[in-house]
Design a protein around this motif. Structure first.
Motif, PDB file in Angstrom:
ATOM      1  N   LEU A 503       0.832  -1.201   0.000  1.00  0.00           N
ATOM      2  CA  LEU A 503       0.000   0.000   0.000  1.00  0.00           C
ATOM      3  C   LEU A 503       0.870   1.256   0.000  1.00  0.00           C
ATOM      4  O   LEU A 503       1.915   1.305   0.662  1.00  0.00           O
ATOM      5  CB  LEU A 503      -0.906   0.024   1.222  1.00  0.00           C
ATOM      6  CG  LEU A 503      -1.871  -1.156   1.373  1.00  0.00           C
ATOM      7  CD1 LEU A 503      -2.588  -1.081   2.708  1.00  0.00           C
ATOM      8  CD2 LEU A 503      -2.872  -1.181   0.224  1.00  0.00           C
ATOM      9  N   ARG A 508      -3.707   3.397  -1.515  1.00  0.00           N
ATOM     10  CA  ARG A 508      -3.971   2.630  -2.730  1.00  0.00           C
ATOM     11  C   ARG A 508      -2.937   1.529  -2.921  1.00  0.00           C
ATOM     12  O   ARG A 508      -1.808   1.620  -2.445  1.00  0.00           O
ATOM     13  CB  ARG A 508      -3.993   3.551  -3.951  1.00  0.00           C
ATOM     14  CG  ARG A 508      -5.139   4.546  -3.929  1.00  0.00           C
ATOM     15  CD  ARG A 508      -5.145   5.446  -5.148  1.00  0.00           C
ATOM     16  NE  ARG A 508      -6.274   6.361  -5.121  1.00  0.00           N
ATOM     17  CZ  ARG A 508      -7.477   6.068  -5.607  1.00  0.00           C
ATOM     18  NH1 ARG A 508      -7.690   4.888  -6.171  1.00  0.00           N
ATOM     19  NH2 ARG A 508      -8.452   6.945  -5.541  1.00  0.00           N
ATOM     20  N   GLU A 509      -3.356   0.497  -3.665  1.00  0.00           N
ATOM     21  CA  GLU A 509      -2.469  -0.637  -3.871  1.00  0.00           C
ATOM     22  C   GLU A 509      -1.341  -0.275  -4.839  1.00  0.00           C
ATOM     23  O   GLU A 509      -1.544   0.458  -5.804  1.00  0.00           O
ATOM     24  CB  GLU A 509      -3.246  -1.835  -4.414  1.00  0.00           C
ATOM     25  CG  GLU A 509      -2.404  -3.103  -4.512  1.00  0.00           C
ATOM     26  CD  GLU A 509      -3.212  -4.321  -4.898  1.00  0.00           C
ATOM     27  OE1 GLU A 509      -2.640  -5.424  -4.901  1.00  0.00           O
ATOM     28  OE2 GLU A 509      -4.422  -4.165  -5.204  1.00  0.00           O
ATOM     29  N   ALA A 525      -6.386   0.532   1.887  1.00  0.00           N
ATOM     30  CA  ALA A 525      -6.012   0.520   3.303  1.00  0.00           C
ATOM     31  C   ALA A 525      -7.247   0.639   4.179  1.00  0.00           C
ATOM     32  O   ALA A 525      -7.394  -0.077   5.192  1.00  0.00           O
ATOM     33  CB  ALA A 525      -5.029   1.651   3.589  1.00  0.00           C
TER      34      ALA A 525
END
Length: 658
Positions: A503, A508-509, A525
């Motif tokens: 993250l 965000r990924e 998250a």
């Protein structure tokens, strides 16, 4: 669907050699050989250089039309003259397909004998058996899903399309014989069949793209389009030469814009199918057909296109398996050139001599050879890859741990009999009776199961691995897990483990290795934090102690590539710097820490000490890999991490090992 799941089959019965055309065949058309060249080059270049021609895989659809046209035209000719013979039809099919196909499969099995681990060779054997029976498409459809391995590691994946085609030709000649004398009804039947198959394909792709891709009914319309064109041409219809330009434009558009995945075939398949249809329909005297498609270079690629296709995917697949990653650009260029040389030799020295030989025993020999390939493939699959091969014995300890998706703890009959069949993938319980520990998460929870049930310190616990429940996962599994907890007050511990994402600061990924932000997903998250808080609150309500496993180091390659194998040195070392690991884990660790701060009753177990020292983290321990693939613990790794977990539990007086 993965990339290489696109493939071609060109097992049509037309020859490109003018002086040996059987009387029952159509006159040779050089422009169709040129169309073959466009199709095979699109597919080969796509597989070797996927960013060069993003839709080149649609060459398969072009070949389906060519095959449907040529073979149907010859069937119509013999049926109309009263000379059609089903035995002669399949005799020609055998001579057309088997020479190159048998050779390629035998070479693959021979090379794999020396180069592959047992589980890899077992998969190759299964692919060979399916290919020999012309049911590869059915086999690949049935094995697709969560546990499916990458398509690039399946050397005979491309035989699926031969299955589709031969399944069509089981029913099509019989249908022609039965309906030929019905006159106009025959044409109507063809059109209706095309419409029904196409509409069904478009509809089913919304719910089951894999079925639309592999199963014959949803692909038959493409071959039937060729059959319709052959019928129309026989009745004197001919398109204007301009149509070939329009057809070429449609094929180019499909090569440029079609994307593999959830939307293919569906509407996208219409572009290459109608493109090929228009080119074949237009008069071969047109400039494009005569000067471009029928030029010597194009005709050469058309001549060798069937063996070229058969060779290209196994060579690229074996290169990827040996190197453990996508080969370099130079290696891929060399592979394509090598495959073209193999294809040329196969055509001129194997396919052509056997196909046009006058000796009757050739066909019998080809059939027996194909049966032999199928039986040997079945034997290799049933014996789990012939583990007494020298190549397997030399790496026996390693091979036993590299089981990939064949993890034996995925599910067992006892668990399936005890709980409602709503689970997606995981259902394992070793002992009859109420469970005392439940694993929550996805395959990352399940890969702890082997170590948990094998550790003597946990022998009092009845451990249940059930379902696939994680943020954004299958809610029905999450609901069922909570129902199990509610109905079983015997459950005192819940272990949560996930494929924890990387993250960014914005929640965000990110890409696990590069750290680049991934599109979509929103504030992941926040989703994880919400999921964990809600799950812990539920467990607290039912008197269940929650244990969260923090993330472990991640790589994006198979650990088997960290060990040398025949024909290839180790491609990777399975080592990451401590800084890399901290960067991977920082975002999700912050989430877990916030959750733990809110819930001081929760226990948090750190997996990193199994892998890491002061400077680096290794996925190899005592010369053996800890993972069975690039994500999951093997039995050895599961056992070691649970040994550490047990000692940690004793130190923290958790009670799970008391």
């Amino acid at each position: 669907m993965s990339k290489a799941e696109s493939s071609i089959s060109k097992a049509d019965s037309a020859t490109s050699v003018k002086d040996i055309i059987p009387p029952s065949h159509l006159a040779y058309r050089g422009d169709i050989d040129g169309l073959r060249a466009i199709a095979v080059l699109g597919v080969v270049l796509y597989h070797a250089f996927p960013t060069l021609i993003v839709g080149g895989f649609t060459g398969v659809d072009v070949f389906f039309v060519i095959s449907g046209y040529l073979i149907s035209a010859n069937i119509y000719k013999t049926v109309a003259s009263g000379s059609f013979s089903i035995i002669d039809f399949y005799h020609r099919r055998i001579r057309r397909i088997f020479p190159s196909l048998v050779l390629v499969m035998v070479v693959c099995l021979f090379f794999g004998w020396f180069a592959l681990f047992p589980n890899e060779y077992a998969q190759l054997g299964k692919q060979a058996a399916l290919g020999a029976g012309f049911v590869s498409n059915i086999g690949f459809f049935r094995e697709s899903g969560y546990f499916d391995v990458s398509s690039i590691t399946k050397p005979l994946l491309h035989l699926w399309s031969l299955g589709v085609e031969e399944q069509f030709y089981i029913v099509w000649p019989i249908a022609v014989v039965l309906l030929w004398r019905t006159g106009r009804f025959f044409g109507g039947f063809l059109i209706l069949s095309i419409v029904v198959s196409l509409v069904a394909s478009i509809m089913v792709i919304k719910t089951n793209q894999v079925a639309a891709f592999y199963l014959p009914f949803f692909r038959f319309w493409e071959l039937a389009m060729g059959a319709l064109l052959a019928y129309m041409s026989r009745n004197g219809w001919k398109a204007h030469s301009f149509c070939s330009w329009l057809g070429l434009a449609l094929i180019v558009a499909s090569y440029a814009f079609a994307k593999e995945g959830a939307t293919f075939p569906g509407y996208w398949a219409v572009l290459p199918v109608f493109g090929a249809w228009l080119i074949i329909a237009s008069t071969q005297q047109g400039w494009l057909n005569q000067k471009i498609l029928a030029c010597p270079a194009a005709k050469f690629f058309g001549l060798v296109s069937f063996p070229f296709y058969l060779w290209h995917w196994p060579v690229l697949s074996f290169a990827n398996i040996a190197l453990g990653e996508e080969p370099s650009l130079l290696v891929r260029i060399a592979a394509v050139v090598f495959c073209l040389l193999l294809a040329s030799a196969t055509y001129f020295f194997v396919e052509k001599p056997l196909r046009f030989s006058k000796k009757a025993y050739i066909s019998v020999g080809l059939v027996l050879s194909m049966i032999g390939v199928g039986v040997f493939g079945w034997y290799a699959a049933r014996t789990n890859g012939v583990p007494w091969r020298a190549a397997a014995i030399d790496q026996e300890a390693l091979s036993k741990l590299m089981v990939g998706p064949t993890w034996k703890y995925t599910k067992n009959e006892l668990c399936v009999s005890l709980y409602a069949p709503t689970f997606r993938y995981f259902c394992s319980q070793e002992e009859v009776g109420p469970p005392t520990v439940i694993l929550i998460g996805n395959s990352y929870a399940n890969h702890l199961y082997g170590g948990l049930v094998e550790d003597a310190n946990l022998s009092r616990q009845n451990i249940l691995s059930y379902g696939s429940c994680q943020p954004g996962g299958y809610q029905i599994d999450c609901d069922m897990q909570e129902q199990i907890v509610t109905e079983n007050p015997s459950i005192k511990f819940a272990i949560i483990n996930e494929l924890w994402p990387r993250l960014g600061a914005d929640g965000r990924e990110q890409d696990m290795i590069s750290g680049d932000s991934l599109k979509g997903g929103g504030d992941l998250a926040a989703r994880y934090e919400e999921f964990l808080n809600a799950k812990i609150d539920f467990m607290n309500k039912h008197g269940v102690t929650t244990i969260i496993f923090k993330p472990k180091p991640e790589v994006m390659y198979e650990p088997r590539t960290c060990f040398p194998r025949p024909f290839a040195p180790a491609a990777n070392n399975c080592v990451l710097s401590l800084e890399q690991v901290r960067n991977q884990q920082a975002g999700i660790v912050a989430v877990i820490d916030r959750v733990a701060a809110k819930h001081p009753e929760v226990f948090v177990f750190d997996q990193n000490p199994l892998f890491c020292d002061e400077n680096s983290c290794s996925l190899i321990k005592n010369g053996l890999p800890l993972l069975r693939d690039f994500r999951h613990y093997n039995e050895y790794g599961s056992r070691l991490i649970i040994n550490r977990f047990v000692e940690w539990s004793k130190q923290n007086n958790i009670g799970i090992v008391d």
